[in-house]
Design an enzyme around this catalytic site. Structure first.
Site, PDB file in Angstrom:
ATOM      1  N   ARG A 179     -39.239 -54.754  15.295  1.00  0.00           N
ATOM      2  CA  ARG A 179     -40.256 -55.531  14.579  1.00  0.00           C
ATOM      3  C   ARG A 179     -39.803 -55.808  13.147  1.00  0.00           C
ATOM      4  O   ARG A 179     -39.188 -54.951  12.510  1.00  0.00           O
ATOM      5  CB  ARG A 179     -41.551 -54.726  14.545  1.00  0.00           C
ATOM      6  N   THR A 196     -42.976 -67.425  20.439  1.00  0.00           N
ATOM      7  CA  THR A 196     -42.464 -66.245  21.142  1.00  0.00           C
ATOM      8  C   THR A 196     -41.971 -66.574  22.550  1.00  0.00           C
ATOM      9  O   THR A 196     -42.283 -67.626  23.097  1.00  0.00           O
ATOM     10  CB  THR A 196     -43.545 -65.141  21.166  1.00  0.00           C
ATOM     11  N   THR A 252     -39.531 -62.961  19.139  1.00  0.00           N
ATOM     12  CA  THR A 252     -40.366 -63.920  18.428  1.00  0.00           C
ATOM     13  C   THR A 252     -39.810 -64.240  17.051  1.00  0.00           C
ATOM     14  O   THR A 252     -38.987 -63.477  16.520  1.00  0.00           O
ATOM     15  CB  THR A 252     -41.791 -63.320  18.272  1.00  0.00           C
ATOM     16  N   GLU A 286     -43.307 -63.555  10.286  1.00  0.00           N
ATOM     17  CA  GLU A 286     -44.023 -62.459  10.973  1.00  0.00           C
ATOM     18  C   GLU A 286     -45.022 -61.732  10.083  1.00  0.00           C
ATOM     19  O   GLU A 286     -45.994 -61.149  10.577  1.00  0.00           O
ATOM     20  CB  GLU A 286     -43.002 -61.456  11.519  1.00  0.00           C
ATOM     21  N   ASP A 320     -48.739 -61.771  10.392  1.00  0.00           N
ATOM     22  CA  ASP A 320     -49.466 -60.977  11.397  1.00  0.00           C
ATOM     23  C   ASP A 320     -50.267 -59.846  10.740  1.00  0.00           C
ATOM     24  O   ASP A 320     -51.088 -59.209  11.393  1.00  0.00           O
ATOM     25  CB  ASP A 320     -48.512 -60.389  12.443  1.00  0.00           C
ATOM     26  N   SER A 325     -48.552 -56.103  16.169  1.00  0.00           N
ATOM     27  CA  SER A 325     -48.186 -57.142  17.125  1.00  0.00           C
ATOM     28  C   SER A 325     -49.053 -57.041  18.367  1.00  0.00           C
ATOM     29  O   SER A 325     -49.721 -56.038  18.605  1.00  0.00           O
ATOM     30  CB  SER A 325     -46.717 -56.963  17.523  1.00  0.00           C
ATOM     31  N   GLY A 381     -49.136 -64.870  21.135  1.00  0.00           N
ATOM     32  CA  GLY A 381     -49.930 -64.185  20.115  1.00  0.00           C
ATOM     33  C   GLY A 381     -50.847 -63.164  20.765  1.00  0.00           C
ATOM     34  O   GLY A 381     -50.458 -62.468  21.707  1.00  0.00           O
TER      35      GLY A 381
HETATM   36  N1  GLU Z   1     -46.357 -62.598  16.165  1.00  0.00           N
HETATM   37  C1  GLU Z   1     -47.070 -62.393  17.378  1.00  0.00           C
HETATM   38  C2  GLU Z   1     -47.167 -60.938  17.723  1.00  0.00           C
HETATM   39  O1  GLU Z   1     -46.319 -60.195  17.397  1.00  0.00           O
HETATM   40  C3  GLU Z   1     -46.451 -63.088  18.510  1.00  0.00           C
HETATM   41  C4  GLU Z   1     -46.511 -64.546  18.291  1.00  0.00           C
HETATM   42  C5  GLU Z   1     -46.668 -65.319  19.521  1.00  0.00           C
HETATM   43  O2  GLU Z   1     -46.620 -64.848  20.629  1.00  0.00           O
HETATM   44  O3  GLU Z   1     -46.862 -66.478  19.336  1.00  0.00           O
HETATM   45  O4  GLU Z   1     -48.099 -60.541  18.323  1.00  0.00           O
END
Ligand code: GLU
Length: 606
Positions: A116, A418, A436, A457, A460, A484, A506
């Site tokens: 991450r 992602t 991602t 990121e 988030d 995440s 997401g």
């Molecule tokens: N940043 C998101 C996460 O870590 C993932 C983004 C996505 O899937 O679009 O949960």
């Protein structure tokens, strides 16, 4: 170079199974010049020798080639992920992060690797607020250096290759370097992703020069090359990942994030990443989450992902509802199944938003305990009516009765980007890997001269506490990793893997993975049909439903139970592999979503 029309013709031939398409089971296009043209996408394939499933046919082919030449699942996952960085550059790559769950056949053990992105040392809980304490504008932060976290993807690749791989890191980066150098045929999804991001891509000259040549997005059917990215992979091959964490790739990245150059001279928030932050970075190897579900062990990603815990709580809730109603979700009609599924994930999200973040003391064991789920089900679930949203969060304190929670946490934001990659090899090793750069197109900042996009990121994190007066475990802090939703998952029976899967999307990742799991494990669908089935994403607010549910009889039945839905064209883009007891595989991907995925096995048949 061939004209776009010729290339489109070549691609059409490949789709038709022509000369350019090696038959499944044969090596991919071997000449060293001209675009890489893999066999056409198919969403499901069954057979032996190993399997790869991803959203992209070039990446899947790279993984299959590695397996065919004797590499294992770790090798193939790293090589295919690097290829995704080229062909899916708006969802993954050197400038991003991700999580991998790995089954090591030799030791019969399941592992997790956390790659991450990490906040710079200078971050505090108020970094994303203005002088008055209000949250900064979200999109302004996205398109800036401030959203860029220390990338973890190269460190994850290195960790996985060293710990389980059999090939050198340099060899594993070679196919991606070749794809970037030779080019690949642009598909409609790639084209559309540039169209959708054209305004923000145009703002950063290095990004515009790459993806908006002559002011235009690359045409569908044309060949796209990325010589700078080929150079970046060459640099990684020559110097290893230390070039990023301690060398010139890192220096270029820091300069791009700290001093973003804009086309019109407008200013954006500068990034805070330093070379010291890069030096500090390490991929972590935490213990995967385990949830017992119908006699299976569902192994997932622990904190800083909320994926493993939230998928686990959702499954436990479904078991609790079965007992409460004395009727299994295998036996109820489709509307009742979707109702239960929606109640479970809404409840699990209430708890996720309150309790999970990259902080000490997350009550992970309690959140994934059946006792906690039973208490939540007892207090909240009815088979004949949806619980009022937002559902309050519970108290995962180890002492359970039937109490309702007292208060709620507002819903966290959701986003889409992602990509998920699933690999299994002939020795029984399995890799489930979600990677991602956060939003489609990340921060929109390309590192000049190196051809890769930087993540956004750090958006988030919650910019301010979700609910005033309620502690929020997902505020920024020095060196912290944002929470995440990524949920790479491996399901085992008596310690042997039987299924691996994951998805982008997401926060909808958690609902997609939970839904595919239950469609497959409880509703009697094959993995390909479980992936293709219409999706519902309920996260403790208005529920998103794909049109087939929203406008169909199930939508009407759900509304009658009190569910409030909005219609969403597409939720998630899953890939997965069934690992059968006889050593064969079924690899499966999306037939339609995101332009369809690419599932392959080494030896088709059976
Ligand atoms: N940043 C998101 C996460 O870590 C993932 C983004 C996505 O899937 O679009 O949960």
């Amino acid at each position: 170079m061939k004209s776009p029309v010729l290339i489109a013709f070549a691609a059409a031939l490949a789709v038709a199974g022509g000369l350019l398409a090696p038959p499944a089971g044969a090596a991919s296009s071997t000449s060293d010049s001209g675009p890489v043209i893999p066999p056409p996408k198919v969403p499901v394939m069954t057979g032996g020798g190993g399997a790869v499933s991803s959203v992209d046919e070039v990446a899947t082919q790279v993984g299959i080639d590695v397996l065919r030449r004797g590499g294992n699942a770790a090798d193939a996952a790293v090589a295919a992920a690097a290829a995704l960085g080229v062909t899916e550059p708006f969802s993954s790559g050197i400038g991003g992060g991700g999580f991998l769950v790995y089954y090591d056949a030799k030791h019969r053990s399941v592992h997790a690797v956390d790659g991450r992105e990490t906040a710079p040392r200078t971050f505090t809980s108020t970094t994303f607020t203005d002088g008055s304490g209000a949250a900064l504008d979200f999109n302004t932060v996205v398109n800036s250096g401030l959203s860029v976290g220390v990338p973890g993807t190269p460190a994850l690749w290195d960790t996985v290759a060293r710990r389980w791989g059999t090939e050198s890191f340099a060899d594993l980066m070679k196919p991606a370097q070749d794809v970037a150098r030779r080019g690949f045929v642009v598909d409609a999804t790639f084209h559309q992703q540039v169209v959708d991001n054209a305004t923000r891509f145009a703002r950063f000259p290095a990004t515009a020069a790459l993806y908006l040549k002559g002011g235009q997005p690359p045409a569908t059917g044309s060949v796209f090359t990325n010589p700078d990215m080929a150079k970046a992979y060459g640099e990684l091959r020559a110097h290893g990942v230390k070039s990023l964490y301690r060398g010139r790739l890192g220096a270029a990245l820091v300069a791009a994030a700290q001093h973003p150059v804009t086309s019109d001279g407008s200013t954006v928030y500068p990034g805070q990443i330093t070379t010291g932050d890069l030096k500090d970075y390490q991929a972590q190897q935490p213990t995967p989450t385990t949830t017992r579900y119908r006699g299976l062990d569902v192994r997932g990603m622990p904190v800083p992902s909320s994926g493993g815990i939230t998928v686990g709580e959702s499954l436990n809730l479904l078991e609790a509802y079965d007992r409460q109603t004395r009727q299994s979700i295998s036996d109820v009609d489709e509307a009742q199944y979707l109702h239960r599924f929606s109640e479970a994930t809404a409840t699990a999200f209430a708890d996720r938003n309150r309790w999970i973040g990259n902080v000490p003391g997350v009550p992970a064991k309690q959140l994934t305990s059946q006792g906690f789920a039973d208490e939540r089900a007892c207090a909240l679930f009815s088979p004949t009516a949806a619980a009022a949203r937002p559902v309050p969060f519970g108290s995962p304190d180890g002492s359970y009765s039937c109490s309702t929670g007292a208060t709620h946490q507002d819903a966290a934001r959701d986003d889409h980007g992602t990509t998920h990659l699933t690999v299994a090899d002939r020795w029984g090793n399995v890799a489930s890997y979600t990677l991602t750069i956060e939003q489609t197109g990340g921060s929109a900042i390309t590192v000049p001269g190196w051809g890769f996009l930087l993540n956004n990121e750090l958006t988030d994190f919650d910019f301010v506490p979700l609910t005033a007066g309620v502690p929020d475990p997902n505020l920024p802090a020095p060196g912290k990793r944002p929470r995440s939703s990524m949920s790479p998952t491996i399901v085992t029976v008596h310690g042997r893997p039987v299924l691996a899967l994951g998805s982008p999307g997401g926060a909808t990742i958690i609902t997609t993975v939970s839904q595919v799991l239950t469609e497959y494990l409880d509703r009697g669908l094959s993995l390909e049909n479980a992936i293709a089935a219409p999706r519902l994403s309920s996260r403790n607010g208005v529920e998103q439903a794909e049109p087939a549910i929203y406008s169909g009889p199930e939508g009407a039945a759900l509304s009658a139970l009190g569910h409030v839905m909005s219609s969403t064209p597409e939720i998630g883009a899953a890939t997965g592999i069934v690992i059968r007891a006889d050593g064969t595989f079924q690899a499966a991907a999306e037939p339609v979503r995101r332009g369809g995925g690419s599932a392959q096995v080494v030896r088709p048949g059976g």
